[in-house]
Scaffold this motif. Structure first.
Motif, PDB file in Angstrom:
ATOM      1  N   ASP A  14     -37.685  18.007  30.680  1.00 27.06           N
ATOM      2  CA  ASP A  14     -36.294  18.403  30.465  1.00 27.06           C
ATOM      3  C   ASP A  14     -36.144  19.276  29.219  1.00 27.06           C
ATOM      4  OD1 ASP A  14     -35.481  17.044  32.702  1.00 27.06           O
ATOM      5  OD2 ASP A  14     -34.733  15.284  31.621  1.00 27.06           O
ATOM      6  N   ASN A  15     -36.931  18.980  28.187  1.00 27.53           N
ATOM      7  CA  ASN A  15     -36.798  19.699  26.917  1.00 27.53           C
ATOM      8  C   ASN A  15     -37.812  20.822  26.735  1.00 27.53           C
ATOM      9  OD1 ASN A  15     -34.742  18.090  25.076  1.00 27.53           O
ATOM     10  ND2 ASN A  15     -35.944  16.537  26.155  1.00 27.53           N
ATOM     11  N   LEU A  16     -38.909  20.728  27.503  1.00 31.07           N
ATOM     12  CA  LEU A  16     -40.037  21.653  27.336  1.00 31.07           C
ATOM     13  C   LEU A  16     -40.441  21.738  25.867  1.00 31.07           C
ATOM     14  CD1 LEU A  16     -39.130  24.507  29.868  1.00 31.07           C
ATOM     15  CD2 LEU A  16     -40.726  22.593  30.163  1.00 31.07           C
ATOM     16  N   ASN A  17     -40.426  20.561  25.246  1.00 27.26           N
ATOM     17  CA  ASN A  17     -40.766  20.466  23.825  1.00 27.26           C
ATOM     18  C   ASN A  17     -41.129  19.013  23.540  1.00 27.26           C
ATOM     19  OD1 ASN A  17     -40.096  19.904  20.870  1.00 27.26           O
ATOM     20  ND2 ASN A  17     -39.944  22.152  20.927  1.00 27.26           N
ATOM     21  N   PHE A  18     -42.346  18.777  23.062  1.00 28.33           N
ATOM     22  CA  PHE A  18     -42.801  17.409  22.819  1.00 28.33           C
ATOM     23  C   PHE A  18     -42.047  16.757  21.659  1.00 28.33           C
ATOM     24  CE2 PHE A  18     -46.085  18.612  25.695  1.00 28.33           C
ATOM     25  CZ  PHE A  18     -46.665  17.439  26.148  1.00 28.33           C
ATOM     26  N   ARG A  19     -41.731  17.527  20.619  1.00 29.66           N
ATOM     27  CA  ARG A  19     -41.043  16.932  19.473  1.00 29.66           C
ATOM     28  C   ARG A  19     -39.644  16.479  19.857  1.00 29.66           C
ATOM     29  NH1 ARG A  19     -37.356  18.598  16.305  1.00 29.66           N
ATOM     30  NH2 ARG A  19     -37.538  20.775  16.988  1.00 29.66           N
ATOM     31  N   ARG A  20     -38.900  17.340  20.570  1.00 36.04           N
ATOM     32  CA  ARG A  20     -37.543  16.948  20.974  1.00 36.04           C
ATOM     33  C   ARG A  20     -37.582  15.757  21.941  1.00 36.04           C
ATOM     34  NH1 ARG A  20     -36.419  22.643  20.885  1.00 36.04           N
ATOM     35  NH2 ARG A  20     -36.726  22.818  23.136  1.00 36.04           N
ATOM     36  N   ALA A  21     -38.564  15.743  22.830  1.00 33.31           N
ATOM     37  CA  ALA A  21     -38.706  14.606  23.739  1.00 33.31           C
ATOM     38  C   ALA A  21     -38.947  13.318  22.961  1.00 33.31           C
ATOM     39  CB  ALA A  21     -39.846  14.851  24.717  1.00 33.31           C
ATOM     40  N   ALA A  22     -39.785  13.408  21.922  1.00 30.54           N
ATOM     41  CA  ALA A  22     -40.066  12.231  21.101  1.00 30.54           C
ATOM     42  C   ALA A  22     -38.808  11.739  20.390  1.00 30.54           C
ATOM     43  CB  ALA A  22     -41.157  12.562  20.082  1.00 30.54           C
ATOM     44  N   ASP A  23     -38.002  12.696  19.910  1.00 32.59           N
ATOM     45  CA  ASP A  23     -36.748  12.310  19.245  1.00 32.59           C
ATOM     46  C   ASP A  23     -35.805  11.605  20.223  1.00 32.59           C
ATOM     47  OD1 ASP A  23     -37.641  13.406  16.895  1.00 32.59           O
ATOM     48  OD2 ASP A  23     -36.567  15.313  17.148  1.00 32.59           O
ATOM     49  N   GLU A  24     -35.720  12.122  21.463  1.00 34.07           N
ATOM     50  CA  GLU A  24     -34.843  11.516  22.474  1.00 34.07           C
ATOM     51  C   GLU A  24     -35.276  10.088  22.799  1.00 34.07           C
ATOM     52  OE1 GLU A  24     -32.144  12.554  24.008  1.00 34.07           O
ATOM     53  OE2 GLU A  24     -32.027  14.621  23.273  1.00 34.07           O
ATOM     54  N   LEU A  25     -36.576   9.850  22.790  1.00 31.36           N
ATOM     55  CA  LEU A  25     -37.118   8.550  23.179  1.00 31.36           C
ATOM     56  C   LEU A  25     -37.320   7.611  21.988  1.00 31.36           C
ATOM     57  CD1 LEU A  25     -39.781   9.858  25.720  1.00 31.36           C
ATOM     58  CD2 LEU A  25     -37.714   8.580  26.288  1.00 31.36           C
ATOM     59  N   HIS A  26     -37.074   8.135  20.784  1.00 36.99           N
ATOM     60  CA  HIS A  26     -37.307   7.346  19.557  1.00 36.99           C
ATOM     61  C   HIS A  26     -38.763   6.890  19.482  1.00 36.99           C
ATOM     62  CE1 HIS A  26     -32.986   7.366  18.875  1.00 36.99           C
ATOM     63  NE2 HIS A  26     -32.814   6.932  20.111  1.00 36.99           N
ATOM     64  N   LEU A  27     -39.656   7.818  19.790  1.00 34.15           N
ATOM     65  CA  LEU A  27     -41.090   7.588  19.691  1.00 34.15           C
ATOM     66  C   LEU A  27     -41.696   8.680  18.823  1.00 34.15           C
ATOM     67  CD1 LEU A  27     -41.895   6.887  23.469  1.00 34.15           C
ATOM     68  CD2 LEU A  27     -41.733   5.166  21.654  1.00 34.15           C
ATOM     69  N   SER A  28     -42.936   8.452  18.398  1.00 32.83           N
ATOM     70  CA  SER A  28     -43.627   9.505  17.663  1.00 32.83           C
ATOM     71  C   SER A  28     -44.121  10.567  18.642  1.00 32.83           C
ATOM     72  CB  SER A  28     -44.809   8.926  16.884  1.00 32.83           C
ATOM     73  OG  SER A  28     -45.809   8.469  17.786  1.00 32.83           O
ATOM     74  N   GLN A  29     -44.283  11.802  18.141  1.00 28.86           N
ATOM     75  CA  GLN A  29     -44.748  12.876  18.998  1.00 28.86           C
ATOM     76  C   GLN A  29     -46.141  12.586  19.538  1.00 28.86           C
ATOM     77  OE1 GLN A  29     -44.079  16.793  17.432  1.00 28.86           O
ATOM     78  NE2 GLN A  29     -45.630  17.740  18.733  1.00 28.86           N
ATOM     79  N   SER A  30     -46.977  11.956  18.721  1.00 28.16           N
ATOM     80  CA  SER A  30     -48.325  11.638  19.178  1.00 28.16           C
ATOM     81  C   SER A  30     -48.301  10.624  20.315  1.00 28.16           C
ATOM     82  CB  SER A  30     -49.172  11.114  18.015  1.00 28.16           C
ATOM     83  OG  SER A  30     -48.634   9.892  17.508  1.00 28.16           O
ATOM     84  N   THR A  31     -47.359   9.674  20.241  1.00 28.05           N
ATOM     85  CA  THR A  31     -47.239   8.686  21.315  1.00 28.05           C
ATOM     86  C   THR A  31     -46.833   9.355  22.621  1.00 28.05           C
ATOM     87  OG1 THR A  31     -46.670   6.906  19.779  1.00 28.05           O
ATOM     88  CG2 THR A  31     -46.031   6.600  22.079  1.00 28.05           C
ATOM     89  N   VAL A  32     -45.879  10.270  22.543  1.00 22.58           N
ATOM     90  CA  VAL A  32     -45.451  10.986  23.746  1.00 22.58           C
ATOM     91  C   VAL A  32     -46.610  11.787  24.328  1.00 22.58           C
ATOM     92  CG1 VAL A  32     -43.923  12.789  24.651  1.00 22.58           C
ATOM     93  CG2 VAL A  32     -43.042  11.084  23.036  1.00 22.58           C
ATOM     94  N   SER A  33     -47.358  12.462  23.470  1.00 20.20           N
ATOM     95  CA  SER A  33     -48.501  13.248  23.940  1.00 20.20           C
ATOM     96  C   SER A  33     -49.531  12.357  24.628  1.00 20.20           C
ATOM     97  CB  SER A  33     -49.144  13.985  22.767  1.00 20.20           C
ATOM     98  OG  SER A  33     -48.245  14.935  22.221  1.00 20.20           O
ATOM     99  N   LYS A  34     -49.797  11.185  24.042  1.00 20.89           N
ATOM    100  CA  LYS A  34     -50.781  10.270  24.625  1.00 20.89           C
ATOM    101  C   LYS A  34     -50.303   9.738  25.978  1.00 20.89           C
ATOM    102  CE  LYS A  34     -52.801   8.718  20.241  1.00 20.89           C
ATOM    103  NZ  LYS A  34     -52.915   7.582  19.288  1.00 20.89           N
TER     104      LYS A  34
END
Length: 288
Positions: A14-34
Motif C-alpha cells: 500500500d505504501n511502497l515504502n518499508f519505513r512507512r509500512a513499519a510506522d503504520e504497523l508500529h514495528l521496526s523496519q528490520s522486522t517488516v523486512s524480515k
C-alpha cells in the motif's frame, strides 16, 4: 504463513515504502523486512523489486495481493466472531427456507434489547449441510422441521411449533370463497406442493390426507418461497406448512381438512449450550 507476514506485505504494498509500512504497523523496519522476506521464501517468489530509491510490486506480488487481503479479512472476521462467542453475544443461525425466518425477527429483536453488543449471523443452506456445520460448531442453531431420522452427533431437536398444513390460493380463485378445504374441494385444480420431509416420509398415513403429486399438472417445490411465487403466478393452489404461511394481500390461507402435522423447531448442540442459546429457545417458544 501468518497474519504478521501478510500485514507487513499488504502495508508495504500500500505504501511502497518499508519505513512507512513499519510506522503504520508500529514495528521496526528490520522486522517488516524480515517478515516480507520470510513470506517470499515460503511462497517461492519475490513480492517486491527493491532499489535504493524505490519499491515496486513484482507481477507475482501484484497477483498475490488480493489473496493476502482476503486471507486477512477472513482472519479478522473469524477472530471477531470468536471474541463475540467468548463474550456470549453472538449467535450463528442456519436455515433452509427464507420463510423459516417469519417469526425470527421478533426473537432477535428481544435478544438485541436484552444483550448489549448482540450480533447475529444468518446462513441459508440445505438442512443436512447446516446440521453438519452445527456438529462442527460453525453454527449455534439450525431452524427446520423435525426429521424422522433420529438426531445424532450430539445434536438435540427443540420443538417450537407443531401444526398442520395451509392451502394457499389466489384471492381470485373460486377456492378463496371457502375457509376450509380438503381433497374433494381441490380435485381438478393444479397443485403446487411444498411439504416438509417428515410429512412426505409418512407414507400412506399422509397420502390419505394430501393430494397425490405424480400428475402432470403438479409442481413440487423445495421451499415455500417458491410455492408462494407460483401461486401468485397462477399455477394453482399450494400446500405449505402452516408455520411458514406468509401474509400476502393477493393470497388467502385456507385450513386443510385432516391435515397431517409437522413439528418445526431448532436443532442445537447437546454440549456447550451456554451463551445465548437457552435464552433464544425460551423466547422462540413464545414467538413461534
Amino acid at each position: 504463513m501468518n497474519t504478521t507476514q501478510l500485514e507487513c506485505f499488504v502495508q508495504v504494498a500500500d505504501n511502497l515504502n518499508f519505513r512507512r509500512a513499519a510506522d503504520e504497523l508500529h514495528l521496526s523496519q528490520s522486522t517488516v523486512s524480515k517478515q516480507v522476506a520470510s513470506l517470499e521464501e515460503e511462497l517461492g517468489g519475490a513480492l517486491f523489486v527493491r532499489t535504493t530509491r524505490d519499491v515496486a510490486l513484482t507481477a507475482f506480488g501484484a497477483s498475490f495481493l488480493p489473496d493476502a487481503r482476503e486471507i486477512l479479512r477472513m482472519s479478522y472476521a473469524a477472530a471477531e466472531r470468536a471474541r463475540k462467542k467468548a463474550e456470549g453475544t453472538e449467535l450463528a443461525i442456519g436455515y433452509s427456507d427464507p420463510n423459516d425466518l417469519l417469526r425470527l425477527a421478533t426473537v432477535l429483536d428481544r435478544l438485541r434489547t436484552e444483550h448489549e453488543g448482540f450480533h447475529v449471523t444468518l446462513s441459508l443452506g440445505a438442512r443436512d449441510a447446516n446440521l453438519d456445520r452445527l456438529v462442527r460448531e460453525q453454527l449455534d442453531i439450525v431452524l427446520g422441521f423435525k426429521s424422522t431420522v433420529p438426531e445424532g452427533g450430539g445434536i438435540l431437536f427443540k420443538p417450537l411449533n407443531t401444526a398442520g398444513l395451509s392451502c394457499i390460493v389466489r384471492k381470485d380463485s373460486p377456492l378463496a370463497a371457502l375457509d376450509e378445504v380438503g381433497l374433494e374441494e381441490v380435485s381438478g385444480y393444479p397443485q403446487v406442493v411444498c411439504l416438509p420431509a417428515n410429512i412426505r416420509r409418512k407414507g400412506s398415513a399422509a397420502q390419505g390426507a394430501i393430494p397425490k403429486t405424480d400428475e402432470a399438472d403438479t409442481i413440487t417445490c423445495s421451499t415455500t418461497t417458491e410455492a408462494f411465487c407460483l401461486v401468485d403466478a397462477g399455477f394453482g393452489y399450494a400446500l405449505v406448512p402452516e408455520v411458514e404461511t406468509m401474509p400476502d394481500p393477493n393470497q388467502k390461507a385456507l385450513a386443510w381438512r385432516g391435515s397431517p402435522v409437522a413439528t418445526f423447531g431448532a436443532y442445537v448442540r447437546n454440549a456447550k449450550r451456554g451463551g445465548l442459546v437457552p435464552r433464544f429457545l425460551e423466547i422462540a417458544r413464545e414467538e413461534y
